[in-house]
Write a protein that holds these residues in place. Sequence first.
Motif, PDB file in Angstrom:
ATOM      1  N   GLY A 248       0.807  -1.222   0.000  1.00 18.17           N
ATOM      2  CA  GLY A 248       0.000   0.000   0.000  1.00 18.17           C
ATOM      3  C   GLY A 248       0.839   1.271   0.000  1.00 18.17           C
ATOM      4  O   GLY A 248       0.411   2.301  -0.529  1.00 18.17           O
ATOM      5  N   HIS A 249       2.005   1.199   0.583  1.00 15.29           N
ATOM      6  CA  HIS A 249       2.843   2.401   0.648  1.00 15.29           C
ATOM      7  C   HIS A 249       4.099   2.264  -0.202  1.00 15.29           C
ATOM      8  O   HIS A 249       5.128   2.879   0.074  1.00 15.29           O
ATOM      9  CB  HIS A 249       3.127   2.778   2.103  1.00 15.29           C
ATOM     10  CG  HIS A 249       1.840   3.070   2.821  1.00 15.29           C
ATOM     11  ND1 HIS A 249       1.130   4.235   2.622  1.00 15.29           N
ATOM     12  CD2 HIS A 249       1.085   2.295   3.630  1.00 15.29           C
ATOM     13  CE1 HIS A 249       0.008   4.178   3.322  1.00 15.29           C
ATOM     14  NE2 HIS A 249      -0.047   3.016   3.938  1.00 15.29           N
TER      15      HIS A 249
ATOM     16  N   CYS B 174       0.777   8.645   4.859  1.00 17.43           N
ATOM     17  CA  CYS B 174       2.094   8.253   5.374  1.00 17.43           C
ATOM     18  C   CYS B 174       3.139   9.343   5.138  1.00 17.43           C
ATOM     19  O   CYS B 174       4.275   9.212   5.573  1.00 17.43           O
ATOM     20  CB  CYS B 174       2.542   6.943   4.753  1.00 17.43           C
ATOM     21  SG  CYS B 174       3.060   7.111   3.040  1.00 17.43           S
TER      22      CYS B 174
ATOM     23  N   CYS C  58      -0.076  11.143   0.485  1.00 19.79           N
ATOM     24  CA  CYS C  58      -0.681  10.035   1.226  1.00 19.79           C
ATOM     25  C   CYS C  58      -0.581  10.307   2.725  1.00 19.79           C
ATOM     26  O   CYS C  58       0.252  11.095   3.168  1.00 19.79           O
ATOM     27  CB  CYS C  58       0.070   8.755   0.871  1.00 19.79           C
ATOM     28  SG  CYS C  58      -0.500   7.270   1.708  1.00 19.79           S
TER      29      CYS C  58
ATOM     30  N   CYS D 155       1.427   6.894  -3.335  1.00 26.08           N
ATOM     31  CA  CYS D 155       1.437   5.502  -2.896  1.00 26.08           C
ATOM     32  C   CYS D 155       0.268   4.756  -3.543  1.00 26.08           C
ATOM     33  O   CYS D 155      -0.747   5.354  -3.894  1.00 26.08           O
ATOM     34  CB  CYS D 155       1.225   5.403  -1.392  1.00 26.08           C
ATOM     35  SG  CYS D 155       2.499   6.167  -0.419  1.00 26.08           S
TER      36      CYS D 155
HETATM   37 ZN    ZN Z   1       1.506   6.027   1.733  1.00 21.39          ZN
END
Ligand code: ZN
Length: 312
Positions: A166-167, A179, A177, A184
Motif C-alpha cells: 500500500g505504501h 504516510c 498520502c 502511494c
Molecule cells: Zn503512503
Amino acid sequence: MADLILALDFGGTKLTAAVLRASALRTESPNWQAKQRVFTPSDADARYELTTMIELGHALLGDEKPLAVGVSFGGPVNYATGTVRLSHHVPGWREFPLQERLEAAFAASARVDNDANVAALGEWRLGAGQDVDTLFYITVSTGVGGGLILQGRPWRGYEGMAGEIGHTVVAPDGPMCLCGKRGCVERLASGPYMAHDYRTQLQAAQGRPPKGAITGKSVAEAAANGEPIALGILRRGAWALGVGIGNVANLINPQRFVLGGGVTKAGVLWWDEVRRAARETAMAEVHFDVVPARYADDAPLWGAVALVEELV
Ligand SMILES: [Zn+2]
C-alpha cells in the motif's frame, strides 16, 4: 471431547470471535461451530476491545477450554513476542501484550499476527491459494495491505513490516498520502481516497459540493454507469494497484496474487485494469495470476485458525 480452536479478529471497526472443531480442519470445507461479530463504538479503547473479545470468546466456548487461540489484529504486531505495536484506529494498544493477556484469559496458547499476514495464511491454507506454495495476498479496502506466503510460511520480514504494498510509490508526483509520501498505491487505490478524489473532482466540475455521502462503493457504481469522472478515478486506482502488483512480481516472483477487500467488488472493469497494468509492468518472463480471495470478511478468522493449527 474438547477440541475447539478459538479464532479472534480485532478489526478497525468490529470485533469477531468464532470457534471451530479442530477435527473440521481435516474435512473438505470446514465450517464454524459458532461465530459472533460486534461493532465497536467510536470511543472504544484497547481495554474495552479486549474485555469485549474475552466475553465473546467465553460465550462461544461455553464451559470448554480451547486447544489454542489464534488472533488477527488490524495493525502492526510483533509476532515473536505477541505484542501489538499500535493501532491506527483505536487508542491504548501501543506495546500491548495481547498474546500474554489472552493466554491468561483462556488458559491456552495464543498466537497473534497482523491482519494482512493472517489473511494471507488463511487464503493459502483454506482459500484461493491452496494449490500454490508462494502467494501474495492484498486487501484493498479502507487501506491497502499485503501479506506474503513463501514456500508455505508467512514471510514477516525484519520487524514484521514486510508486505506493505500500500505504501510503495507508483506515482512520485502524485497526491500526498497519509504516510507523508506522494503517489502511494493506497493513496490512489483505497476506497476512502477514491471517494475523496471523486468528491473533489465533482465539486470542481459542477462548481458546488455533490449531494449525499460519497464512498468507494458509490465511485464503483457511478463508474459502472459510465460516469466519466468516476471511471477515471476507478481506472487510476486499479492501474496503481496493478503497477504495484507488477513490481512485486518482478521482485518476489510469487505464483499467485489473491485480492480481497471491499474495493475488489468494484466489477469487471476494475479487475481488467488491475490485471492489464500488472501484466504490462512485470517482465514478460515473470508469470503469475491475479484472483479474487475465497473468503471476504472471514479471511483473517480462517488465517487465525491456520496460525495455531500446528499447536493443536
Ligand atoms: Zn503512503
